[in-house]
Design a protein around this motif. Structure first.
Motif, PDB file in Angstrom:
ATOM      1  N   ASN A  82       0.809  -1.216   0.000  1.00 17.63           N
ATOM      2  CA  ASN A  82       0.000   0.000   0.000  1.00 17.63           C
ATOM      3  C   ASN A  82       0.843   1.267   0.000  1.00 17.63           C
ATOM      4  O   ASN A  82       1.925   1.315   0.582  1.00 17.63           O
ATOM      5  N   ILE A  83       0.248   2.259  -0.633  1.00 20.18           N
ATOM      6  CA  ILE A  83       0.940   3.541  -0.750  1.00 20.18           C
ATOM      7  C   ILE A  83       0.244   4.602   0.091  1.00 20.18           C
ATOM      8  O   ILE A  83       0.577   5.773   0.044  1.00 20.18           O
ATOM      9  N   ASP A  84      -0.759   4.168   0.867  1.00 16.21           N
ATOM     10  CA  ASP A  84      -1.592   5.131   1.602  1.00 16.21           C
ATOM     11  C   ASP A  84      -0.998   5.563   2.946  1.00 16.21           C
ATOM     12  O   ASP A  84      -1.513   6.468   3.603  1.00 16.21           O
ATOM     13  N   MET A  85       0.066   4.913   3.358  1.00 12.71           N
ATOM     14  CA  MET A  85       0.803   5.265   4.588  1.00 12.71           C
ATOM     15  C   MET A  85      -0.002   5.082   5.869  1.00 12.71           C
ATOM     16  O   MET A  85       0.353   5.638   6.918  1.00 12.71           O
ATOM     17  N   LEU A  86      -1.066   4.303   5.811  1.00 10.30           N
ATOM     18  CA  LEU A  86      -1.887   4.136   7.028  1.00 10.30           C
ATOM     19  C   LEU A  86      -1.159   3.360   8.122  1.00 10.30           C
ATOM     20  O   LEU A  86      -1.442   3.563   9.308  1.00 10.30           O
ATOM     21  N   GLU A  87      -0.247   2.477   7.713  1.00 14.08           N
ATOM     22  CA  GLU A  87       0.512   1.732   8.739  1.00 14.08           C
ATOM     23  C   GLU A  87       1.269   2.700   9.639  1.00 14.08           C
ATOM     24  O   GLU A  87       1.338   2.520  10.851  1.00 14.08           O
ATOM     25  N   ARG A  88       1.830   3.745   9.019  1.00 14.90           N
ATOM     26  CA  ARG A  88       2.626   4.720   9.798  1.00 14.90           C
ATOM     27  C   ARG A  88       1.758   5.405  10.853  1.00 14.90           C
ATOM     28  O   ARG A  88       2.242   5.766  11.916  1.00 14.90           O
ATOM     29  N   LEU A  89       0.480   5.610  10.484  1.00 13.81           N
ATOM     30  CA  LEU A  89      -0.398   6.334  11.411  1.00 13.81           C
ATOM     31  C   LEU A  89      -0.791   5.528  12.638  1.00 13.81           C
ATOM     32  O   LEU A  89      -1.374   6.073  13.577  1.00 13.81           O
ATOM     33  N   THR A  90      -0.478   4.247  12.634  1.00 17.05           N
ATOM     34  CA  THR A  90      -0.798   3.442  13.824  1.00 17.05           C
ATOM     35  C   THR A  90       0.283   3.606  14.886  1.00 17.05           C
ATOM     36  O   THR A  90       0.153   3.075  15.989  1.00 17.05           O
ATOM     37  N   GLY A  91       1.347   4.307  14.503  1.00 16.41           N
ATOM     38  CA  GLY A  91       2.452   4.483  15.459  1.00 16.41           C
ATOM     39  C   GLY A  91       3.477   3.373  15.328  1.00 16.41           C
ATOM     40  O   GLY A  91       4.417   3.294  16.125  1.00 16.41           O
ATOM     41  N   LEU A  92       3.340   2.546  14.301  1.00 15.55           N
ATOM     42  CA  LEU A  92       4.301   1.461  14.098  1.00 15.55           C
ATOM     43  C   LEU A  92       5.688   2.046  13.831  1.00 15.55           C
ATOM     44  O   LEU A  92       5.824   3.009  13.070  1.00 15.55           O
ATOM     45  N   ASP A  93       6.666   1.454  14.481  1.00 15.49           N
ATOM     46  CA  ASP A  93       8.051   1.893  14.303  1.00 15.49           C
ATOM     47  C   ASP A  93       8.436   1.744  12.825  1.00 15.49           C
ATOM     48  O   ASP A  93       8.229   0.688  12.227  1.00 15.49           O
ATOM     49  N   ASP A  94       9.002   2.804  12.267  1.00 16.72           N
ATOM     50  CA  ASP A  94       9.427   2.788  10.849  1.00 16.72           C
ATOM     51  C   ASP A  94      10.298   1.588  10.515  1.00 16.72           C
ATOM     52  O   ASP A  94      10.245   1.053   9.409  1.00 16.72           O
ATOM     53  N   GLU A  95      11.126   1.200  11.475  1.00 14.58           N
ATOM     54  CA  GLU A  95      12.051   0.089  11.262  1.00 14.58           C
ATOM     55  C   GLU A  95      11.305  -1.208  10.946  1.00 14.58           C
ATOM     56  O   GLU A  95      11.817  -2.088  10.266  1.00 14.58           O
ATOM     57  N   LEU A  96      10.092  -1.298  11.475  1.00 14.65           N
ATOM     58  CA  LEU A  96       9.324  -2.542  11.307  1.00 14.65           C
ATOM     59  C   LEU A  96       8.484  -2.519  10.033  1.00 14.65           C
ATOM     60  O   LEU A  96       7.735  -3.452   9.765  1.00 14.65           O
ATOM     61  N   LEU A  97       8.610  -1.458   9.264  1.00 12.73           N
ATOM     62  CA  LEU A  97       7.750  -1.307   8.086  1.00 12.73           C
ATOM     63  C   LEU A  97       8.562  -1.261   6.796  1.00 12.73           C
ATOM     64  O   LEU A  97       9.550  -0.540   6.689  1.00 12.73           O
ATOM     65  N   VAL A  98       8.103  -2.038   5.807  1.00 14.39           N
ATOM     66  CA  VAL A  98       8.676  -1.931   4.462  1.00 14.39           C
ATOM     67  C   VAL A  98       7.532  -1.570   3.520  1.00 14.39           C
ATOM     68  O   VAL A  98       6.575  -2.345   3.358  1.00 14.39           O
ATOM     69  N   GLU A  99       7.611  -0.379   2.963  1.00 15.20           N
ATOM     70  CA  GLU A  99       6.612   0.031   1.970  1.00 15.20           C
ATOM     71  C   GLU A  99       7.159  -0.391   0.612  1.00 15.20           C
ATOM     72  O   GLU A  99       7.911   0.334  -0.037  1.00 15.20           O
ATOM     73  N   ALA A 100       6.784  -1.599   0.218  1.00 12.41           N
ATOM     74  CA  ALA A 100       7.408  -2.221  -0.954  1.00 12.41           C
ATOM     75  C   ALA A 100       7.167  -1.462  -2.249  1.00 12.41           C
ATOM     76  O   ALA A 100       7.982  -1.545  -3.171  1.00 12.41           O
ATOM     77  N   HIS A 101       6.044  -0.771  -2.332  1.00  9.70           N
ATOM     78  CA  HIS A 101       5.751  -0.014  -3.561  1.00  9.70           C
ATOM     79  C   HIS A 101       5.876   1.489  -3.330  1.00  9.70           C
ATOM     80  O   HIS A 101       5.242   2.280  -4.019  1.00  9.70           O
ATOM     81  N   GLY A 102       6.672   1.836  -2.330  1.00  7.02           N
ATOM     82  CA  GLY A 102       6.899   3.260  -2.049  1.00  7.02           C
ATOM     83  C   GLY A 102       5.685   3.892  -1.397  1.00  7.02           C
ATOM     84  O   GLY A 102       4.795   3.195  -0.893  1.00  7.02           O
TER      85      GLY A 102
END
Ligand code: CNA
Length: 466
Positions: A134-154
């Motif tokens: 996903n490109i909507d960045m909603l994962e970031r809004l949950t407060g998830l640590d950036d390190e734990l996230l890979v936005e595979a499609h940017g």
């Protein structure tokens, strides 16, 4: 791969009977996965997700029949639906992407219940990484640590010129997208696009680097809301070890066609039985899983707290927007006032300039009028000799008849008259006077001789200054 002819208990490999198949999960259900987790076997969970986790937030996915963007894309007049995310197509015709980007643009959506599974797993120390398409960045809004996230499609988080690759301010690009205008690079004039991976572009380097190390460590793979149609992301499901259980939560089955893909129906008789599926909405499946694990209350609380935080953030955003707007209005008003003052000043200057011109014209006119008046004042006197000339001519005629009667001014009269003219007028008038004098004097040869003699011998008086 196991032969389709193998029995449930044994399998043949190159004609030899091998070990009985291993059941990693007791069956292909959610409760089997929950049991596995509760047994403490899942310590390095990887979550792979797609557009299906965000549809509950109001963001359309690609392929859901009837509601997906691909069904909607006819209005963009595309040769094929994927063209909207195709880099070659984009270079020729960027408009459809920017129209779609306006719909997908983050900032108007909140994370769903499903999204909060990520920080919940992280909090429990069970999340190895979340890989999202996903490109909507909603994962970031949950407060998830950036390190734990890979936005595979940017994502829309950054933007870049596709020509000179200069990274641009994403707020500036966002403004363009909201205004439905296409952003062009201020450095080289190339097209600027959010750093979303299009078809035909490489995935972010971080994706390849982390996938290489993560998937072999993974001990539970949870796949959420994706049709698993996009490569190479979809192939990640094949990169976990053979003993790693895999769970799909989606409205439809997916990922069964590829080599090493899901085998929900035990079609391929893999050596290990490890695939589970929940068919339905992500939020329902995730809630069910959380319930079975005993986490439902915690997840619900995280979701609610997140929503309150989002609401506060949205209100703050609205307030700061209102303040920005107020400031912009104040700046605009000030600019308007300044422009008005400037215009008034200019008009005043122009008026003064005009008045000066007018006054100058008036003076000139007045001067001309005065000069005319003076000329007129001189005229009757200069004309008189002409009349005299006419009269003189008549008198000449008469003189011929009776020379004794000729009316010729005396020498003293002419000298007196000329001196007066010359003293009271300018050079032009003086020359006119001389001409007039000539004419007067022409009436009598005798007088001409006298006048010429006088003019020749006497110094002409200086004209008076006008
Ligand atoms: P897709 O191909 O549209 O598939 C979505 C899948 O999710 C389908 O199988 C649906 O049946 C399923 N689905 C939809 N809603 C739900 C729901 N509420 N619960 C359970 N299942 C649901 O999308 P993919 O993610 O598989 O395709 C990858 C593309 C989509 C990526 O390149 C993304 O960038 C792109 N995309 C992303 C977004 C986003 O960021 N929200 C939106 C649209 C497209």
């Amino acid at each position: 791969m196991a032969s389709p002819r193998s029995s449930a208990k044994t399998r043949l490999q190159k004609g030899k009977i091998v070990e009985p198949r291993v059941h990693i999960l007791k069956d292909g259900s959610l409760s089997a996965v929950a049991e596995y987790i509760k047994e403490g076997k899942a310590k390095n969970i990887i979550v792979m997700s797609g557009a299906g986790i965000s549809t509950a937030a109001g963001i359309k996915d690609f392929r859901s029949p009837g509601t997906g963007l691909y069904d909607d894309l006819e209005k963009y007049n595309l040769p094929y639906p994927e063209a909207v995310f195709d880099i070659s197509f984009f270079k020729d015709n960027p408009s459809p992407f920017f129209r779609l980007a306006k719909e997908l643009l983050p900032g108007r959506y909140r994370p769903t219940f499903t999204h909060y599974l990520l920080p919940l797993l992280a909090r429990k120390g069970l999340l190895l990484r979340s890989y999202t398409q996903n490109i909507d960045m909603l994962e970031r809004l949950t407060g998830l640590d950036d390190e734990l996230l890979v936005e595979a499609h940017g994502s829309f988080a950054t933007s870049q010129c596709i020509k000179c690759e200069v990274v641009t301010d994403s707020k500036w690009v966002r403004k363009h997208i909201l205004k439905s205008s296409i952003p062009y690079c201020e450095t080289c004039g190339g097209l600027v696009k959010p750093t979303i991976t299009f078809f035909g572009e490489d995935l972010p380097a971080r994706f390849g680097r982390l996938a290489l190390q993560d998937f072999k460590k993974c001990d539970l793979l949870i796949v959420l809301g994706t049709s698993l149609q996009v490569e190479p992301f979809n192939r990640l499901i094949t990169r976990v070890g053979p003993e790693c259980p895999r769970l799909l939560i989606n409205r439809e089955k997916a990922g069964e066609e590829m080599h090493g893909g899901f085998d929900f129906d035990d079609k391929w008789k893999y050596p290990t039985v490890r695939d589970a599926v929940f068919l339905g909405n992500c939020d329902d499946g995730v809630r069910e899983l959380a319930k079975l694990c005993g986490w439902e209350g915690e997840l619900q609380a995280m979701f609610e707290a997140g929503n309150i935080e989002m609401q506060i953030a949205e209100e703050m955003e609205a307030l700061s927007l209102a303040a920005e707007l107020e400031e912009a209005v104040a700046v605009a008003n000030e600019a308007e006032k300044e422009a008005e003052e400037e215009a008034e000043e200019k008009a005043e200057k122009e008026a003064k300039k005009g008045a000066r011109k007018e006054a100058k014209k008036e003076i000139e006119k007045e001067t001309k009028r005065e000069a005319k008046k003076e000329a007129v004042a001189v005229e009757p006197e200069t004309k008189r000799p002409l009349q005299k000339k006419e009269e003189g001519k008549e008198k000449e005629g008469r003189q011929k008849e009776t020379p004794a009667e000729k009316d010729v001014p005396s020498e003293d009269d002419v000298v007196q008259q000329l001196s007066e003219r010359l003293l009271s007028t300018d050079l032009n008038a003086a020359s006119e006077t001389f001409t007039a004098a000539d004419e007067i004097l022409a009436v009598s040869t005798e007088s001409v001789v006298v006048v010429t003699t006088i003019v020749d011998t006497k110094e002409a008086p200086k004209p008076a200054q006008v």
